[in-house]
Design a protein around this motif. Structure first.
Motif, mmCIF file in Angstrom:
data_model
loop_
_atom_site.group_PDB
_atom_site.id
_atom_site.type_symbol
_atom_site.label_atom_id
_atom_site.label_comp_id
_atom_site.label_asym_id
_atom_site.label_seq_id
_atom_site.Cartn_x
_atom_site.Cartn_y
_atom_site.Cartn_z
ATOM 1 N N MET B 1 0.851 -1.185 0.000
ATOM 2 C CA MET B 1 0.000 0.000 0.000
ATOM 3 C C MET B 1 0.887 1.235 0.000
ATOM 4 S SD MET B 1 -3.221 0.246 2.468
ATOM 5 C CE MET B 1 -4.025 -1.246 1.860
ATOM 6 N N SER B 2 0.777 2.065 -0.994
ATOM 7 C CA SER B 2 1.648 3.233 -1.079
ATOM 8 C C SER B 2 1.134 4.338 -0.162
ATOM 9 C CB SER B 2 1.713 3.716 -2.518
ATOM 10 O OG SER B 2 0.406 3.969 -3.003
ATOM 11 N N HIS B 120 -5.741 7.763 7.344
ATOM 12 C CA HIS B 120 -5.402 6.462 6.770
ATOM 13 C C HIS B 120 -6.066 6.281 5.404
ATOM 14 C CE1 HIS B 120 -4.120 2.343 6.837
ATOM 15 N NE2 HIS B 120 -5.350 1.947 6.588
ATOM 16 N N ASP B 124 -4.324 6.038 1.671
ATOM 17 C CA ASP B 124 -4.630 4.921 0.775
ATOM 18 C C ASP B 124 -5.249 5.381 -0.536
ATOM 19 O OD1 ASP B 124 -3.633 3.050 2.425
ATOM 20 O OD2 ASP B 124 -5.554 2.186 3.028
ATOM 21 N N GLN B 125 -5.411 6.714 -0.700
ATOM 22 C CA GLN B 125 -5.965 7.274 -1.935
ATOM 23 C C GLN B 125 -7.336 6.713 -2.274
ATOM 24 O OE1 GLN B 125 -3.301 7.625 -5.226
ATOM 25 N NE2 GLN B 125 -1.523 7.918 -3.933
#
Lengths: 351, 351
Positions: B1-2, B120, B124-125
């Motif tokens: 996860m970026s 958060h 996580d976009q």
């Protein structure tokens, strides 16, 4: 959000299948080789070599670079068992600096929707997944393991042969405690009301109730099934009970679920049945509606919060502990005696 | 996860603050400039230029490369309003090929935990966030907008000045419908039981009940507050009511919440009060426990499922429609008349 292809890995299940032994045998070969006959041990070890099974490491590699997030896939967000689980799991993650994201498969969504959320969580590289099972179906766990992910299975109704930690509520004990409570109140013509033997959790509860009656001389128990576990199912069975003579009506009822018990009360109160004087009533799962009833309902308490805590602790151990070994956790239900089975005087809690 | 850094963007709120006008004025300058005095219009336009506000585009750019996932941050997963919302939202996302992940701030976690989940989800976009508010607190929405994210605010109790779509339940109408229902049953000495005026949703319900009584000659309403909205609060107030003479006891009660109503019943039934003969009782929010009660409870139904549907539709419009304009959706509650207010004979549903 990145979307790497899930990596296919060889799991313990693959080894078990190829070697034609149970998962427990594979686990024993790895952990307690002395317990396994040498001939079987050699077959399993040869299969492990042939398939290239590497214990847990592939899963660890995939997840190691991942997030500080774990997932929880619910069966039904409208059922308080699953939201109790969420609260227990969330309290563990938040005190561990992790994040818990939840998804609801839903009764209508079922295992296809569960599988879609599993794939989604795996693509998101979550550290692991708490998976609540639909009636003992472990296909979701196998899906996660095949993709190299970590999973803890929640609310299996029986011990299942799966390469993952499991948390199980002892539903047989639920039924046993419920029936034994009625027998202690002097009830002898018991009925188990609601559900079908095909549903694992119902079958276990019924088996427990039957065990309690079998241990008790001079008592009987009949099973009055229903297709679903809603209040209307309870009302339908209540009409059948009300049509009997009083001597043939049960004097104690174990309801498979609390909504069934509420339906029984709704239809039997107007027929002049008193709780507990005529029928002592107890339900097999404690939901909010039982506690808040105008005639408070005796229940077997499902330890949903504890299931969530235990499940998340197992998952965090698998994430953080290189020596992690899968475990089978069994949690015992409790008994809350309320007015519907003991009257106003003797309300209390037993464990 | 970026985990890219959230980009700080100038929001409509920033413009409103800097120009010392309301959000509505900024919106009018952009959408209906003819409605704004030229002096104010020029000040707002100068501020927009100075701050470099670009309408919605920064948020779109940030999210455009993102996922097919939207988030929902709940106030309290143990309250069925929020799980009803989840079901409504989930049904919209799943039929749109999107995924909904949910997180529970929790009553104990409160706005700090809400903020942690917001951060958060932004990292996580996620494409956007449905945010259930704690008692009209819009700071979470401002946090999301500052980071360039999309948000729809759910369950605001009053119209709020925020640069986002909002979905509001008309709580004033809840109280009005509840009191008017009792007045139509011929009740004249009403009480509104439970909660504090400091809680926006309670204050709105109370205001609605008072409006119904004011419209009705010869009736009165008193407010019996409580610190919380649990069954025990209802029981405590029930003891105060039972200590009065019958002529001074209310003949109709609007309970601020269904648990309060259940507590009232639990403590007043043993004192010989009959529902509805002595007291017609209705609760202001329909939770599962009201429907499943042994003496079924009349309630005002909160349209939680519709809130989830409407909120998700607004969010998807913001995600997909370049011409999206923020909207304020207000959903009306319904009335379910059950035995606690009308007796066995006349149970039904009004809208």
């Amino acid at each position: 959000m990145s979307s790497p292809q899930p990596r296919a890995t060889v799991t313990m299940s693959d080894v078990a299948k190829a070697a034609q032994v149970s998962l427990g045998t594979v686990s024993n070969v790895l952990n307690h080789p002395e317990r396994v006959r040498s001939e079987v041990r050699e077959r399993v070890l040869a299969t492990i070599t042939r398939l290239g099974y590497v214990r847990n490491s592939a899963a660890r590699t995939l997840a190691a670079g991942g997030s500080n997030t774990v997932g929880y896939v619910m069966v039904d967000i409208a059922n308080s068992l699953y939201t109790d689980v969420a609260r227990g799991a969330e309290d563990v993650t938040s005190s561990s600096g992790m994040y818990l994201v939840a998804a609801n498969a839903g009764v209508r969504g079922g295992t296809p929707r569960q599988a879609a959320y599993i794939d989604h969580f795996i693509e998101d590289q979550l550290q692991g997944i708490l998976l609540a099972v639909f009636d003992n179906d472990v296909s979701g766990a196998e899906r996660i393991r095949r993709a190299g992910g970590r999973v803890v299975l929640l609310d299996v109704a029986t011990d299942v042969d799966v390469d993952a930690c499991t948390v199980r509520i002892d539903y047989e004990l639920s039924g046993y405690l419920a029936a034994e409570h009625l027998l202690r109140q002097g009830r002898r013509r018991l009925a188990f009301v609601g559900g079908l033997r095909e549903i694992h959790a119902v079958a276990r509860r019924l088996a427990g109730a039957e065990r309690a009656v079998a241990e008790h001389g001079g008592a009987s128990i009949e099973f009055l099934p229903s297709g679903d576990l809603q209040a209307e199912d309870g009302r339908a069975i209540a009409h059948r009970i009300a049509s009997r003579s009083r001597a043939e009506a049960p004097d104690g009822i174990v309801a498979a679920a609390d909504l069934v018990a509420t339906g029984l009360m709704q239809a039997l109160l107007p027929e002049g049945f008193r709780f507990p004087q005529d029928i002592a009533l107890i339900a097999c799962d404690d939901n909010q509606s039982g506690r808040d009833n105008a005639v408070p309902l005796s229940t077997i308490d499902l330890p949903g919060y504890a299931v969530g805590q235990a499940g998340m602790n197992l998952l965090l151990d698998e994430i953080r502990n290189p020596e992690h070994v899968h475990r089978r956790v069994v949690l015992a239900p409790g008994l809350s005696a309320r007015e519907s089975s003991v009257g106003r005087e003797r309300v209390g809690r037993e464990r």
